[in-house]
Motif scaffolding. Structure first.
Motif, PDB file in Angstrom:
ATOM      1  N   ARG A  98      22.102   4.227  25.234  1.00  9.68           N
ATOM      2  CA  ARG A  98      20.973   5.124  25.517  1.00  9.68           C
ATOM      3  C   ARG A  98      20.385   4.838  26.904  1.00  9.68           C
ATOM      4  N   THR A  99      20.229   3.555  27.204  1.00  8.53           N
ATOM      5  CA  THR A  99      19.681   3.175  28.505  1.00  8.53           C
ATOM      6  C   THR A  99      20.601   3.613  29.639  1.00  8.53           C
ATOM      7  N   LEU A 100      21.897   3.419  29.456  1.00 12.98           N
ATOM      8  CA  LEU A 100      22.848   3.854  30.480  1.00 12.98           C
ATOM      9  C   LEU A 100      22.822   5.366  30.652  1.00 12.98           C
ATOM     10  N   MET A 101      22.648   6.085  29.548  1.00 11.00           N
ATOM     11  CA  MET A 101      22.576   7.544  29.633  1.00 11.00           C
ATOM     12  C   MET A 101      21.369   7.965  30.481  1.00 11.00           C
ATOM     13  N   HIS A 102      20.271   7.196  30.393  1.00 13.36           N
ATOM     14  CA  HIS A 102      19.117   7.455  31.257  1.00 13.36           C
ATOM     15  C   HIS A 102      19.503   7.255  32.728  1.00 13.36           C
ATOM     16  N   GLY A 103      20.245   6.183  32.985  1.00  8.59           N
ATOM     17  CA  GLY A 103      20.665   5.920  34.361  1.00  8.59           C
ATOM     18  C   GLY A 103      21.588   6.987  34.909  1.00  8.59           C
ATOM     19  N   PHE A 104      22.528   7.456  34.084  1.00  7.70           N
ATOM     20  CA  PHE A 104      23.428   8.513  34.532  1.00  7.70           C
ATOM     21  C   PHE A 104      22.665   9.819  34.760  1.00  7.70           C
ATOM     22  N   ALA A 105      21.658  10.096  33.906  1.00 11.97           N
ATOM     23  CA  ALA A 105      20.844  11.302  34.109  1.00 11.97           C
ATOM     24  C   ALA A 105      20.161  11.259  35.478  1.00 11.97           C
ATOM     25  N   MET A 106      19.583  10.100  35.822  1.00 11.71           N
ATOM     26  CA  MET A 106      18.944   9.965  37.130  1.00 11.71           C
ATOM     27  C   MET A 106      19.962  10.089  38.258  1.00 11.71           C
ATOM     28  N   ALA A 107      21.176   9.576  38.035  1.00 13.05           N
ATOM     29  CA  ALA A 107      22.222   9.691  39.053  1.00 13.05           C
ATOM     30  C   ALA A 107      22.591  11.142  39.305  1.00 13.05           C
ATOM     31  N   LEU A 108      22.352  12.004  38.315  1.00 15.60           N
ATOM     32  CA  LEU A 108      22.645  13.434  38.457  1.00 15.60           C
ATOM     33  C   LEU A 108      21.437  14.233  38.939  1.00 15.60           C
ATOM     34  N   GLY A 109      20.352  13.517  39.286  1.00 21.80           N
ATOM     35  CA  GLY A 109      19.165  14.181  39.800  1.00 21.80           C
ATOM     36  C   GLY A 109      18.230  14.699  38.732  1.00 21.80           C
ATOM     37  N   GLU A 110      18.383  14.217  37.498  1.00 21.95           N
ATOM     38  CA  GLU A 110      17.544  14.656  36.393  1.00 21.95           C
ATOM     39  C   GLU A 110      16.576  13.542  35.977  1.00 21.95           C
ATOM     40  N   LYS A 111      15.619  13.895  35.123  1.00 23.20           N
ATOM     41  CA  LYS A 111      14.725  12.888  34.556  1.00 23.20           C
ATOM     42  C   LYS A 111      15.509  11.994  33.600  1.00 23.20           C
ATOM     43  N   PRO A 112      15.055  10.762  33.401  1.00 27.19           N
ATOM     44  CA  PRO A 112      15.818   9.839  32.544  1.00 27.19           C
ATOM     45  C   PRO A 112      16.093  10.383  31.144  1.00 27.19           C
ATOM     46  N   ASP A 113      15.166  11.156  30.585  1.00 28.06           N
ATOM     47  CA  ASP A 113      15.326  11.637  29.210  1.00 28.06           C
ATOM     48  C   ASP A 113      16.084  12.963  29.119  1.00 28.06           C
ATOM     49  N   TYR A 114      16.796  13.347  30.157  1.00 23.96           N
ATOM     50  CA  TYR A 114      17.472  14.645  30.203  1.00 23.96           C
ATOM     51  C   TYR A 114      18.403  14.859  29.009  1.00 23.96           C
ATOM     52  N   PHE A 115      19.111  13.814  28.581  1.00 17.31           N
ATOM     53  CA  PHE A 115      20.087  13.943  27.496  1.00 17.31           C
ATOM     54  C   PHE A 115      19.521  13.556  26.130  1.00 17.31           C
ATOM     55  N   ASP A 116      18.283  13.088  26.068  1.00 19.69           N
ATOM     56  CA  ASP A 116      17.752  12.526  24.822  1.00 19.69           C
ATOM     57  C   ASP A 116      17.782  13.508  23.654  1.00 19.69           C
ATOM     58  N   HIS A 117      17.588  14.797  23.942  1.00 20.14           N
ATOM     59  CA  HIS A 117      17.512  15.774  22.852  1.00 20.14           C
ATOM     60  C   HIS A 117      18.826  15.916  22.094  1.00 20.14           C
ATOM     61  N   CYS A 118      19.938  15.491  22.692  1.00 23.10           N
ATOM     62  CA  CYS A 118      21.233  15.603  22.013  1.00 23.10           C
ATOM     63  C   CYS A 118      21.802  14.238  21.628  1.00 23.10           C
ATOM     64  N   ILE A 119      20.899  13.248  21.512  1.00 20.12           N
ATOM     65  CA  ILE A 119      21.326  11.921  21.028  1.00 20.12           C
ATOM     66  C   ILE A 119      20.412  11.552  19.860  1.00 20.12           C
ATOM     67  N   THR A 120      20.520  12.292  18.773  1.00 22.49           N
ATOM     68  CA  THR A 120      19.693  12.041  17.591  1.00 22.49           C
ATOM     69  C   THR A 120      20.496  11.437  16.440  1.00 22.49           C
TER      70      THR A 120
END
Length: 347
Positions: free
Chosen positions: A154-176
């Motif tokens: 989950r933490t790495l997904m936050h980092g990759f989201a930021m690497a793509l220019g998005e907010k850290p929680d960009y993918f959170d809605h699809c990791i339930t």
């Protein structure tokens, strides 16, 4: 434009500890490093996770006890007995594209849901309860490690989201409730082992993989088609980009082909395949689509994972042959990502 495969010879090591803090500038530097590694190599080592090393030691001890059991005991939790792909994988059960059967055995598990979970009851092929052997402490060690490394994912997904220019929680809605799988793999000592190029070469089907192992053997393919060693680094996790992030970024992030070289040494390997919820539709982000890089076809995350599983496990192929199950309608060919696939004719 799409990223091009690099003729790299080294794998970057990235300390991700700032992702757990509040220093925005430091987090930005980590995100930049993650993005660079994902674009240019597709593999990296991460340190600074804060995961207690005893969790890995406990898992390794439990895994050795399980694989030391008699074959008939292990087959009591044979993966073919489950309807959601959980349990013991005997040697020869799994075959990657164009490969002979790998000489290994495994135990596959995922998020351990109750038997009355609505998705499992509805027949979801990748969600539900795990099969557990009658081995004291095994389930506890496996679940504890799974939870810790999934949180790292989950933490790495936050980092990759930021690497793509998005907010850290960009993918959170699809990791339930994703079917992120942990594999406990045993490569037994093999005195007759002979290395053969390309055996077992593949990409991983999910967003990325987090790996710990006990010995060398993992190799990845660079843009020149050369195999580069990825040996264990004490306390670090090997991370490699998978198909889902390659699709999301329209090829900017690279799902790099890799294999396990045939070596004589006994080896234990623990990949956690981090993915998103089963029904998540993964399509290229608009910013990565242009005239030089047309949009790649979208996929439903869980169906892609399920389809690749159906094409690589013997018990699943037998179910298809008997007419019990069918491939999802838009199933991609097995191992259709990565440098190794690009070098095959008609791919």
């Amino acid at each position: 434009m799409q990223s091009t495969s690099r003729n790299f010879s080294d794998i970057p090591v990235i300390d991700i500890s700032p992702l757990y803090g509040n220093d925005a500038a430091a987090q930005g530097r980590v995100a930049e490093a993650l993005g660079k590694a994902a674009r240019e190599v597709g593999f990296l080592y991460v340190t600074g996770s804060g995961i207690d090393e005893r969790l890995f030691e406990d898992l390794l001890a439990a895994t050795k006890r399980f694989f030391a059991l008699p074959f008939d005991k292990k087959m009591q939790v044979y993966i073919g007995r489950s309807r959601n792909h959980r349990g013991y994988v005997p040697e020869g059960e799994e075959v990657f594209y164009g490969a002979t059967k790998d000489k290994k055995e495994a135990f596959d598990m995922s998020i351990d849901l109750p038997p009355d979970d609505p998705d499992y009851v509805a027949g979801n092929p990748m969600l539900g309860p795990n099969q557990w052997p009658d081995l004291p402490g095994f389930a506890e060690a496996a679940n504890a490690y799974y939870g810790a490394v999934f949180d790292l994912g989950r933490t790495l997904m936050h980092g990759f989201a930021m690497a793509l220019g998005e907010k850290p929680d960009y993918f959170d809605h699809c990791i339930t409730k994703p079917p992120s799988q942990l594999r406990l793999i045993h490569y037994p000592f093999d005195s007759s082992a002979e290395d053969r190029m390309g055996i077992g070469a593949h990409t991983d089907y999910e967003c990325f993989t987090l790996l710990r192992s006990t010995a060398a053997g993992l190799e990845l393919m660079n843009g020149a088609g050369e195999w580069i060693d990825a040996p264990p680094v004490p306390g670090a996790y090997v991370v490699n980009i998978g198909d889902m992030l390659e699709i999301w970024t329209n090829g900017q992030f690279v799902a790099t082909s890799h294999r396990v070289r045939k070596v004589k040494e006994e080896r234990y390997s623990f990949p956690l395949f981090f993915t998103v919820d089963y029904d998540t539709v993964v399509a290229p982000m608009e910013r990565f689509v242009d005239g030089d890089a047309p949009a790649r076809p979208s996929v439903k995350s869980g169906e892609h994972l399920y389809a690749q599983t159906l094409q690589s496990f013997t018990y699943q192929k037998e179910r298809i042959a008997r007419g019990e199950i069918t491939l999802p309608g838009q199933a991609a060919p097995l191992s259709s990502f990565g440098q190794e696939a690009l070098k095959r004719p008609n791919v």
